[in-house]
Design a protein around this motif. Structure first.
Motif, PDB file in Angstrom:
ATOM      1  N   CYS A  42      -8.451 -32.953  20.208  1.00 49.14           N
ATOM      2  CA  CYS A  42      -9.370 -32.489  21.140  1.00 49.14           C
ATOM      3  C   CYS A  42      -8.987 -31.903  22.579  1.00 49.14           C
ATOM      4  O   CYS A  42      -9.808 -30.880  22.900  1.00 49.14           O
ATOM      5  N   GLY A  43      -7.977 -31.574  22.608  1.00 47.71           N
ATOM      6  CA  GLY A  43      -7.447 -31.225  24.023  1.00 47.71           C
ATOM      7  C   GLY A  43      -7.606 -32.154  25.105  1.00 47.71           C
ATOM      8  O   GLY A  43      -6.983 -31.417  26.234  1.00 47.71           O
ATOM      9  N   ASP A  44      -7.534 -33.272  25.404  1.00 52.36           N
ATOM     10  CA  ASP A  44      -7.639 -34.128  26.143  1.00 52.36           C
ATOM     11  C   ASP A  44      -7.480 -35.572  26.132  1.00 52.36           C
ATOM     12  O   ASP A  44      -8.267 -36.451  24.467  1.00 52.36           O
ATOM     13  N   MET A  45      -6.711 -36.040  26.722  1.00 47.62           N
ATOM     14  CA  MET A  45      -6.474 -38.120  26.291  1.00 47.62           C
ATOM     15  C   MET A  45      -5.937 -38.034  27.699  1.00 47.62           C
ATOM     16  O   MET A  45      -4.972 -37.995  28.073  1.00 47.62           O
ATOM     17  N   PHE A  65      -3.254 -35.996  29.244  1.00 47.76           N
ATOM     18  CA  PHE A  65      -3.059 -34.461  28.513  1.00 47.76           C
ATOM     19  C   PHE A  65      -4.131 -34.190  28.071  1.00 47.76           C
ATOM     20  O   PHE A  65      -5.411 -34.108  28.258  1.00 47.76           O
ATOM     21  N   GLY A  66      -4.277 -32.507  29.128  1.00 49.45           N
ATOM     22  CA  GLY A  66      -5.584 -31.731  29.148  1.00 49.45           C
ATOM     23  C   GLY A  66      -5.625 -30.512  30.202  1.00 49.45           C
ATOM     24  O   GLY A  66      -4.179 -30.701  30.400  1.00 49.45           O
ATOM     25  N   CYS A  67      -6.523 -30.655  30.392  1.00 43.80           N
ATOM     26  CA  CYS A  67      -6.160 -29.431  30.740  1.00 43.80           C
ATOM     27  C   CYS A  67      -6.187 -29.398  32.799  1.00 43.80           C
ATOM     28  O   CYS A  67      -6.615 -30.777  33.413  1.00 43.80           O
ATOM     29  N   ALA A  68      -6.687 -28.203  33.270  1.00 44.75           N
ATOM     30  CA  ALA A  68      -6.514 -28.608  34.834  1.00 44.75           C
ATOM     31  C   ALA A  68      -7.346 -29.652  35.341  1.00 44.75           C
ATOM     32  O   ALA A  68      -7.187 -30.505  36.498  1.00 44.75           O
ATOM     33  N   SER A  69      -8.954 -29.629  34.633  1.00 44.52           N
ATOM     34  CA  SER A  69      -9.851 -30.419  35.655  1.00 44.52           C
ATOM     35  C   SER A  69      -9.498 -31.906  34.448  1.00 44.52           C
ATOM     36  O   SER A  69     -10.244 -33.044  35.295  1.00 44.52           O
ATOM     37  N   ILE A  71      -6.757 -33.260  34.540  1.00 40.63           N
ATOM     38  CA  ILE A  71      -5.049 -33.565  35.120  1.00 40.63           C
ATOM     39  C   ILE A  71      -6.249 -34.083  36.630  1.00 40.63           C
ATOM     40  O   ILE A  71      -5.836 -35.367  37.559  1.00 40.63           O
ATOM     41  N   ASN A 110     -19.143 -25.987  32.391  1.00 40.57           N
ATOM     42  CA  ASN A 110     -18.453 -26.446  31.332  1.00 40.57           C
ATOM     43  C   ASN A 110     -17.300 -27.000  31.056  1.00 40.57           C
ATOM     44  O   ASN A 110     -16.333 -26.878  29.760  1.00 40.57           O
ATOM     45  N   LYS A 111     -16.852 -27.933  32.509  1.00 39.43           N
ATOM     46  CA  LYS A 111     -15.161 -29.089  32.010  1.00 39.43           C
ATOM     47  C   LYS A 111     -16.050 -30.475  32.458  1.00 39.43           C
ATOM     48  O   LYS A 111     -14.602 -31.302  32.810  1.00 39.43           O
ATOM     49  N   HIS A 113     -16.866 -32.095  30.771  1.00 39.69           N
ATOM     50  CA  HIS A 113     -16.087 -33.488  29.120  1.00 39.69           C
ATOM     51  C   HIS A 113     -15.717 -33.686  29.905  1.00 39.69           C
ATOM     52  O   HIS A 113     -15.343 -34.837  29.330  1.00 39.69           O
TER      53      HIS A 113
ATOM     54  N   GLU B 306      -1.246 -29.356  27.042  1.00 33.48           N
ATOM     55  CA  GLU B 306      -2.125 -28.234  26.778  1.00 33.48           C
ATOM     56  C   GLU B 306      -2.260 -27.292  27.670  1.00 33.48           C
ATOM     57  O   GLU B 306      -1.122 -27.147  28.758  1.00 33.48           O
ATOM     58  N   GLU B 308      -4.044 -24.640  28.752  1.00 33.04           N
ATOM     59  CA  GLU B 308      -4.482 -24.218  30.363  1.00 33.04           C
ATOM     60  C   GLU B 308      -4.055 -24.329  31.198  1.00 33.04           C
ATOM     61  O   GLU B 308      -3.854 -23.859  32.439  1.00 33.04           O
ATOM     62  N   SER B 309      -3.447 -26.393  31.570  1.00 30.50           N
ATOM     63  CA  SER B 309      -2.768 -26.842  32.377  1.00 30.50           C
ATOM     64  C   SER B 309      -0.799 -25.696  33.028  1.00 30.50           C
ATOM     65  O   SER B 309      -0.644 -25.558  33.559  1.00 30.50           O
ATOM     66  N   CYS B 327      -9.009 -24.822  26.287  1.00 30.57           N
ATOM     67  CA  CYS B 327     -10.157 -25.898  26.999  1.00 30.57           C
ATOM     68  C   CYS B 327     -10.168 -24.994  28.760  1.00 30.57           C
ATOM     69  O   CYS B 327     -10.648 -24.829  29.673  1.00 30.57           O
ATOM     70  N   HIS B 349      -4.106 -25.888  20.975  1.00 31.35           N
ATOM     71  CA  HIS B 349      -3.983 -26.013  22.497  1.00 31.35           C
ATOM     72  C   HIS B 349      -2.588 -26.715  22.859  1.00 31.35           C
ATOM     73  O   HIS B 349      -3.223 -25.920  24.525  1.00 31.35           O
ATOM     74  N   SER B 383       1.697 -36.692  30.440  1.00 32.83           N
ATOM     75  CA  SER B 383       1.486 -37.232  29.201  1.00 32.83           C
ATOM     76  C   SER B 383       1.575 -37.990  28.418  1.00 32.83           C
ATOM     77  O   SER B 383       2.757 -38.568  27.976  1.00 32.83           O
ATOM     78  N   PRO B 384       0.800 -39.180  28.340  1.00 27.56           N
ATOM     79  CA  PRO B 384       0.843 -40.281  27.415  1.00 27.56           C
ATOM     80  C   PRO B 384       1.368 -39.454  25.661  1.00 27.56           C
ATOM     81  O   PRO B 384       1.235 -40.569  25.048  1.00 27.56           O
TER      82      PRO B 384
END
Lengths: 212, 389
Positions: A42-45, A65-69, A71, A110-111, A113, B306, B308-309, B327, B349, B383-384
């Motif tokens: 899903c792109g986020d953990m 693990f994920g995008c800037a928002s 983190i 949109n961020k 979630h 990921e 975007e980061s 993202c 991703h 990152s986990p």
């Protein structure tokens, strides 16, 4: 909020210099409670590790693990929880996505979630703490009114799906199967969904502090 | 330090293009006007149009100037909707097309067309056999991009074109990413039509090209998107984007002189960049590496983190790149291109596209690798999914 970067200054600060992240391996931290939510697909953990002392969160470490928002929101959550000597466990258990978003000063709609995950990971870590110590969590998971009686879909379930991007009826139905058996709840469910969509997505940036 | 590595998204204006625009500014006349002011503008455009025609090896009468490649792609695909059929028409496109083809093809599908998405192999290339197997007696159109915009893989368009010709199927090529990178002579290629966008080759946005082989004969088979004027042989109405044409022409003349040199330099920089990344950053995948690629494109998946980061942290170091992560768009669906070659969401991703251009230097590549190392190491440390070396 009006910056020409992707996020506001506060999000940028938490993203570039996050607080309380766990640098090493989780095993070496010896957490009292540990919780993980999300998935790499899903792109986020997120993983949250806590230490508990006298009914309060004495320490909070995380990995994301994920995008800037994603983190930034985990970093913000860690600060929120550790403020004033650490939150009491029951208060920590009740931290909402809205609190995290407000602490960050708003996130693009949109961020949203992404940051929903932080509070879920924290709840999982607290549950894990109680389980490890053979204690019962004194906080019952909030009872939420059931909207779809056939498939047991609650108002809270709808809210969570909207936060995770189910802003139209088809997507909500695809994910929850709501209203696909007798169909009697459809009108009510659509109204409930519409209210949440209006609440979270009517502005480009959602900031609970600015809610009327 | 500002390092622009997103040349597949758009390119900076070539100095010759800036000069051509400035020089053209006083020629405000409408080229359709009979008077001197109009004639002067028209006169001035002749050489620009000739430069475009020469650069792409296509006769003026087979060129239609448009506003962008998306428009060119729309003209061709939607023309097929305006024909009468006594069967259900079938079209084939590759699974890694740009949305300008993909979404337009899906629009045709929603209007009754039978649509096949030709899968790519793990190297990001549509195999000729795949196309062969998808062709039916109802197939009326095949559309395959020359060079993929995300991973830079070169598609076997000449082979597909010959196959289409043999089967008497119209063959369209989205040539946007090939322009300025691969020498093109449309008149010698087995394409029925092709689209070009000027802003991917150092000219400004808002100007594009549609090439149609033997346009005069084909014209009746095609339908304009914009009616209402005699411009472009009566096929594409609207007063000419005169400044855009002047700029596009200047880009073509400049590139006809320096394309080879740019190509060599970009390849050298890209190879140096990839060598260093491979040596200095563990757990990476260079997407499409085993196939022939546009020499300026490098698409790399950094595992356990990921996109975007990565993009935003590089941005704060002044480095501009793009990502196939979901993202970045706020949707949950990552790049359809990386998914097409791997069916692995994590790989998509964590993918970043670095696309070099004529202005980039070795120092840019070195600075980027240095910052990238730092960024990737930091994001992995939190990152986990990352369990160490």
């Amino acid at each position: 909020m009006d910056t020409n970067w992707a996020y506001n200054e506060n999000v940028k600060k938490h993203f570039m210099t996050p607080k309380n992240m766990l640098a090493g391996a989780p095993e070496d931290y010896h957490a009292d409670g540990e919780g993980s939510v999300g998935s790499p697909a899903c792109g986020d953990m997120m993983m949250v590790l806590i230490k508990v002392k006298d009914g309060r969160i004495a320490d909070f470490k995380w990995k994301t693990f994920g995008c800037a928002s994603a983190i930034a929101s985990t970093s913000a959550l860690s600060e929120l929880v550790l403020e004033n000597g650490g939150m009491k466990l029951d208060d920590a258990y009740r931290v909402t996505p809205e609190q995290i978003i407000a602490y960050l000063g708003g996130l693009p709609a949109n961020k949203i979630h992404c940051s929903v995950l932080g509070d879920k990971a924290l709840q999982a870590a607290i549950d894990d703490y109680y389980k490890k110590n053979n204690l019962t969590n004194p906080i019952k998971k909030a009872e939420s009114p059931i909207v779809c009686q056939c498939l047991n879909v609650s108002e809270e379930d709808i809210r969570m799906e909207v936060l995770e991007g189910a802003t139209n009826w088809e997507t909500l139905q695809e994910r929850t199967k709501i209203g696909t058996v007798c169909g009697k709840c459809q009108e009510n469910a659509k109204q409930i969904q519409a209210n949440f969509v209006k609440r979270y997505y009517s502005e480009k940036t959602y900031n609970p502090d600015k809610e009327a | 330090m500002r390092v622009y590595l997103d040349n597949n998204a758009t390119t900076p204006l070539h100095p010759d293009v800036i000069k051509a625009i400035t020089d053209f500014l006083p020629y405000y006349g409408n080229p359709s006007s009979l008077h001197e002011t109009g004639r002067d503008a028209k006169e001035k455009l002749y050489s620009s149009i000739n430069s475009i025609s020469e650069f792409f090896g296509c006769p003026r009468e087979d060129m239609i100037i448009t506003s962008c490649a998306s428009e060119s792609n729309n003209i061709i695909l939607k023309s097929f909707m305006n024909k009468k059929y006594d069967f259900r028409p079938h079209i084939i496109i590759s699974a890694i097309e740009h949305p300008a083809i993909l979404e337009t093809a899906k629009y045709l599908e929603s209007n009754g067309f039978d649509l096949s998405l030709a899968p790519v192999n793990e190297d990001g290339v549509v195999e000729i056999e795949t196309i062969k197997n998808l062709i039916k007696k109802e197939t009326v159109l095949i559309s395959v991009m020359w060079v993929n915009n995300e991973i830079g893989t070169v598609q076997p368009v000449e082979e597909i074109g010959r196959l289409a010709k043999e089967k008497n199927i119209f063959f369209h090529v989205d040539a946007v990413q090939a322009a300025g990178s691969i020498p093109i002579s449309f008149k010698d290629l087995p394409f029925d039509s092709a689209s070009i966008s000027a802003h991917k080759m150092y000219a400004p946005k808002g100007i594009g090209l549609l090439y149609v082989k033997n346009f005069a004969k084909r014209k009746k088979e095609l339908t304009p998107l914009i009616h209402g004027g005699h411009q472009e042989g009566g096929f594409r109405a609207g007063t000419e984007n005169t400044i855009g044409i002047a700029a596009f022409g200047a880009a073509c003349s400049a590139l006809s002189k320096e394309m080879e040199k740019n190509h060599a330099q970009e390849e050298k920089i890209r190879d140096h960049f990839e060598d260093r990344v491979q040596k200095e950053i563990p757990h990476i995948i260079i997407n499409g590496k085993n196939s022939k690629r546009k020499v300026s494109t490098s698409n790399i998946t950094f595992k356990y983190i990921e996109g975007e980061s990565i993009l935003l942290r590089l941005d704060l170091h002044g480095i501009s790149v793009s990502t196939g992560s979901a993202c970045s768009t706020g949707s949950l669906d990552p790049s359809h291109v990386i998914m097409a070659l791997s069916d692995d969401k994590e790989r998509a991703h964590g993918s970043i596209r670095f696309s070099f251009g004529r202005e980039n230097t070795m120092a840019d590549a070195d600075y980027t690798v240095d910052k990238l190392k730092e960024t990737v190491a930091f994001l992995r440390s939190i990152s986990p999914l990352y369990k160490g070396e």
